[in-house]
Design a protein around this motif. Structure first.
Motif, PDB file in Angstrom:
ATOM      1  N   ARG A 183       1.087  -1.476   0.209  1.00 39.95           N
ATOM      2  CA  ARG A 183       0.446  -0.130  -0.168  1.00 39.95           C
ATOM      3  C   ARG A 183       1.338   1.686  -0.212  1.00 39.95           C
ATOM      4  O   ARG A 183       2.108   1.594   0.731  1.00 39.95           O
ATOM      5  CB  ARG A 183      -0.986   0.093   1.327  1.00 39.95           C
TER       6      ARG A 183
ATOM      7  N   CYS B  52      -4.111  -3.994   6.051  1.00 37.46           N
ATOM      8  CA  CYS B  52      -4.395  -2.505   6.120  1.00 37.46           C
ATOM      9  C   CYS B  52      -5.279  -2.409   7.173  1.00 37.46           C
ATOM     10  O   CYS B  52      -6.480  -4.090   6.933  1.00 37.46           O
ATOM     11  CB  CYS B  52      -4.818  -2.704   4.720  1.00 37.46           C
ATOM     12  N   GLY B  53      -6.043  -1.730   7.135  1.00 32.01           N
ATOM     13  CA  GLY B  53      -7.491  -1.431   7.590  1.00 32.01           C
ATOM     14  C   GLY B  53      -8.463  -1.348   6.857  1.00 32.01           C
ATOM     15  O   GLY B  53      -9.548  -1.410   7.457  1.00 32.01           O
TER      16      GLY B  53
ATOM     17  N   VAL C  56      -1.607   1.158   8.016  1.00 27.43           N
ATOM     18  CA  VAL C  56      -1.582   2.494   8.066  1.00 27.43           C
ATOM     19  C   VAL C  56      -0.161   2.673   9.224  1.00 27.43           C
ATOM     20  O   VAL C  56       0.347   3.825   9.114  1.00 27.43           O
ATOM     21  CB  VAL C  56      -2.103   3.391   7.979  1.00 27.43           C
TER      22      VAL C  56
ATOM     23  N   TYR D 142      -9.941   6.141   7.934  1.00 25.53           N
ATOM     24  CA  TYR D 142      -9.895   5.908   8.937  1.00 25.53           C
ATOM     25  C   TYR D 142     -10.649   6.649  10.698  1.00 25.53           C
ATOM     26  O   TYR D 142     -10.788   6.172  11.217  1.00 25.53           O
ATOM     27  CB  TYR D 142      -8.639   5.250   9.421  1.00 25.53           C
TER      28      TYR D 142
END
Ligand SMILES: Nc1nc2c(c(=O)[nH]1)N[C@H]1C(S)=C(S)[C@@H](COP(=O)(O)O)O[C@H]1N2
Ligand SMILES: [Mo]
Length: 417
Positions: free
Chosen positions: A102, A148-149, A250, A275
């Motif tokens: 990412r 990753c969220g 992140v 987020y």
């Protein structure tokens, strides 16, 4: 009984299926029986010497299809993701070349001897470190997942997206990360008692910034220099990366250049415009750091086909940002019954945990599901329960049970229940 006792065909059947005798007599696990004479003929690769040495090994060219699936943002240079092909891998460690990516603004090419880390802010002294300086500190190593969220967020779509397990859930990978415990350097800088946050910044063109609560930063975070035994790959943060175990991807700032000790978060784009999500109550979820437990069946999974009824091994991965995976339950009848899968040892905290379970497919259509339970007792929710809790504004932190439908031809597709 340990894994070793259960190895081999008999253990496989005994460990996973009641009425093993019945399965054995149906002959579903036999290898093809070849005449002995055929074994005596030497294949061509046994008649001449093989290829020469190589400086750095590569996967077999026959495995060319096992690659990351790239989804690049066409409007922002270097912005996008690539997904780990979870459905093609075994065990728990992701090969470095297949670690998901990412990037917000591409992969900087940083000369290792020019890179510096600055620690400053509410400290007794500001410090800078070269990579060589950092290498003189004690190194610690841990096997940890990074997720990753936004992983699995296709699950918020109204209709189940038809793609492979890795393209749905593969913004998660697991590596051995080795580096200097962050607490050591914070101690050396001398953190002021008024401080409560640590702001981390990357040396990419996006200069990604995040805020980490100081309690986490001085607990188990690492300044990683190595990934799976070698220097971190450029795309994963070469030459220095912050590792924040079990928390949103992140926060794991790549190409780490600056750590600022502060008494409030920086409120960067990645913690405000992104987020942060509105709940049905009108309240916003913010700083949702921990990744909740998740599991996914990787075999069989969408895009794969079962060749006839009989015995199969269901295999998958589970992980939790709260600690160890305590159990993974698998249903082969759409959730009516659940049985506990076997976990590959050691089941490490905050790492991918492999689960496996024998299954005899009767040849009739059915739905396979897995649910992870972590050491805190947290149980991975059904999709309906997740939506009831979070509403329809969700984009991040989708961790509902994944359902794979097997049709009568053995084809596997993605369904919602
Ligand atoms: N400097 C910097 N750090 C970053 C990012 C970035 O674009 N730049 N992306 C973040 C995000 S959103 C995630 S999910 C992870 C991805 O790490 P990976 O590319 O090694 O899988 O890195 C994080 N750290
Ligand atoms: Mo992310």
């Amino acid at each position: 009984m340990g894994e070793r006792d259960e190895s081999g065909r008999r253990g496989f059947l005994r460990g996973g299926l009641a009425g093993a005798g019945l399965v054995a007599s149906s002959g579903v696990l036999r290898a093809s029986a070849a005449p002995v004479a055929e074994d005596a003929v030497r294949p061509p690769w046994m008649t001449t010497p093989g290829q020469a040495f190589t400086n750095y090994g590569q996967p077999s060219p026959q495995e060319r299809a096992v690659v990351r699936w790239i989804s690049a943002n066409r409007t922002v240079a270097g912005n996008g993701v690539s997904w780990t092909p979870l459905q093609d891998l075994e065990g728990t460690v992701t090969p470095s070349g297949l670690h998901f990516e990412r990037h917000h603004n591409g992969i900087p090419q940083i000369p290792i001897d020019q890179h510096r880390l600055l620690i400053h802010g509410l400290t007794r002294q500001a410090l800078t470190f070269s990579i060589a300086d950092l290498a003189r500190y004690p190194i610690r190593s841990r096997i940890l997942f990074i997720e990753c969220g936004g992983n699995s967020n296709a699950g918020w779509h109204r209709l189940p997206q038809q793609t492979q397990a890795g393209s749905l859930h593969g913004l998660a990978s697991c590596s051995e990360w080795a580096g200097v415990p962050l607490a050591l350097l914070l101690d050396e800088a001398g953190v002021d008692s008024s401080a409560s946050w640590l702001i981390a910044e990357g040396a990419d063109a996006a200069a990604v910034q995040v805020s980490v609560p100081l309690a986490k930063a001085s607990n188990d975070c690492l300044l990683a220099l190595y990934q799976n035994g070698e220097r971190i790959r450029p795309e994963n943060g070469y030459p220095l990366r912050l590792i924040v175990p079990g928390w949103e991807g992140v926060l794991n700032v790549k190409w780490l250049r600056r750590l600022e000790v502060a008494n409030q978060p920086v409120m960067a784009r990645n913690e405000t415009a992104r987020y942060t999500e509105l709940l049905p109550s009108g309240k916003a979820r913010m700083f949702t750091f921990v990744m909740n437990a998740k599991s996914v069946i990787t075999t069989p999974s969408p895009g794969q086909t079962l060749h006839g009824k009989g015995v199969y091994e269901i295999r998958g991965l589970a992980w939790s940002g709260r600690g160890r995976i305590r159990a993974v339950e698998v249903s082969t009848d759409g959730g009516a019954h659940w049985s506990e899968a076997r976990l590959q040892e050691p089941a490490l905290p905050l790492a991918f945990t492999r689960f496996r379970m024998a299954w005899e497919w009767s040849g009739t259509p059915t739905v396979l599901k897995s649910r992870a339970i972590d050491e805190t007792g947290y149980v991975q929710p059904e999709r309906s329960a997740l939506i009831a809790e979070r509403g329809r504004n969700g984009y991040f932190h989708y961790n509902a049970i994944a359902c794979w439908q097997v049709d009568e031809d053995g084809e596997v597709t993605h369904v919602y229940s």
